[in-house]
Design a protein around this motif. Structure first.
Motif: not given
Length: 400
Positions: A113-120, A122-130, A170-172
């Motif tokens: 669930s956490e990975l899914s939320m981070i991916a969602t 990230a879709a709004m800020k795809p350049g932000a590192p994880v 799911a990550f950009p």
């Protein structure tokens, strides 16, 4: 970091990838916004040693201000006495976590669930590192030739390589993802480079790099119940100390800026760990895994390379590790790579002696250096471009 007998095939070892949280800022604000997920603990109270909790606290102190951090730890309850400790009297006891921020349990459902939320996000800020950091125990999967090993989650659930790969889909593509996993048999997670986490599959459409405490067939250090952090010897201690310049106790750490540019990249921290990690760890990085996919040449031929050539082809940080390991092993002469390989092939694959651990690191590092050179001389432009991209990602520092 599971205590159990394991099977190690030499061909697999060489052929697989070589490679209290107060959120106190150490570095300046990263831009764009930085996200991290820290997963620690488990799979049960008896195997939830205090060193694992210490890793969670240590990385938490190193995160840059403004970092969007989520922590999943054991059952998620800060009042649970589920951390195994050993006092000076050698008696085992259990205590509550001293982690100021726990966002949920480290179970399979919550991790996904956490990975899914981070991916969602990230879709709004795809350049932000994880940054995705896993500290705990791991299990081997011999039936998959150790390619689909697992990270042991709370309540004895498992996050396999393929499970993890599925969540990363799911990550950009633009999102820089760094994975650091320090459990036993963690090198198998280098297969996250490939579609569905399948070894030697097509390269996944992700901007991902990773660093792992051990090859897929071996255990790793770091699961001690000892309370004294000054005695900890494990991948997290050396890698993050080199990367941040600050060890677990807050002491300054120097010596990892091998190219003397005033910055420490993860590739330099990795080389520093290969050389200084005083434990059973046999670290792996994703470029090691990639090279073994694209360059197919018998190990005997690779190891016949003269040492002067290997030195010439090595990066500055690789050269430092190579030289230090060579000294530690008392190797000399132009044929030292072949000599080391011959000794490696005869060693007990389950050996945890300091000499044999250094031998594994030296042989794997030498192989990666030679394979990188051979790829550079090939006509495989796609593979060369992918390696260049991966090496650039591995030279970044997600803590700055």
């Amino acid at each position: 970091m599971k205590s159990q007998r394991f099977v190690l095939y030499s061909s697999l070892l060489i052929g697989a990838g070589l490679c209290s949280i107060a959120w106190m800022p150490v570095f300046g604000l990263s831009a764009p916004p930085f996200r991290t997920l820290i997963v620690g603990g488990g799979p049960d109270t008896e195997h939830n040693q205090v060193a694992i909790e210490s890793n969670v606290r240590y990385l938490g102190r190193l995160l840059p201000p403004g970092a969007q951090a989520r922590v999943l730890f054991t059952d998620g309850n800060p009042d649970s006495k589920n951390i195994q400790c050993q006092g000076d009297d050698k008696k085992i006891f259990y205590k509550k976590p001293e982690i100021s921020k726990i966002d949920g349990p480290s179970n399979l459902e919550t991790v996904k669930s956490e990975l899914s939320m981070i991916a969602t996000d990230a879709a709004m800020k795809p350049g932000a590192p994880v940054l995705l950091y896993f500290t705990g125990h791991g299990s081997p999967n011999a039936a998959s030739s150790f390619n689909n090993n697992s990270y042991d989650l709370w309540n004895h659930k498992e996050l396999t390589v393929r499970d993890f790969a599925s969540s990363l889909k799911a990550f950009p593509t633009r999102t820089p993802i760094t994975v650091v996993m320090v459990e036993c048999f963690s090198g198998a997670f280098g297969n996250l480079l490939f579609e569905d986490g399948v070894a030697n599959g097509e390269i996944a459409d992700l901007n991902l790099c990773g660093f792992f405490a051990s090859v897929a067939q071996r255990p790793a250090a770091g699961c001690t119940p000892e309370l004294k952090e000054a005695n900890y010897r494990d991948f997290s201690s050396y890698f993050f100390a080199a990367l941040s310049g600050v060890d677990r106790l807050g002491n300054k750490v120097t010596g990892a800026d091998y190219n003397r540019d005033g910055k420490i990249g993860m590739n330099e921290a990795f080389a520093y760990t290969l050389l200084h990690d005083d434990s059973i760890d046999t670290p792996v990085c994703t470029s090691d895994v990639l090279l073994r996919k694209y360059v197919k040449i018998p190990d005997k031929d690779v190891m016949a390379t003269e040492y002067a050539q290997v030195m010439q082809w090595a990066s500055v940080s690789q050269l430092a590790a190579l030289t230090g390991l060579s000294t530690a092993l008392s190797l000399d002469g132009e044929g030292r790579v072949a000599t080391a390989y011959d000794e490696f092939m005869k060693m007990n694959p389950e050996s945890d002696s300091s000499h044999d651990v250094h031998l594994v690191r030296f042989v794997r590092l030498a192989k990666s250096i030679v394979l990188a050179h051979l790829l550079g001389e090939s006509g495989d432009e796609m593979a060369k471009a992918k390696l260049a991209s991966l090496l650039k990602a591995e030279s970044a520092n997600p803590l700055r």
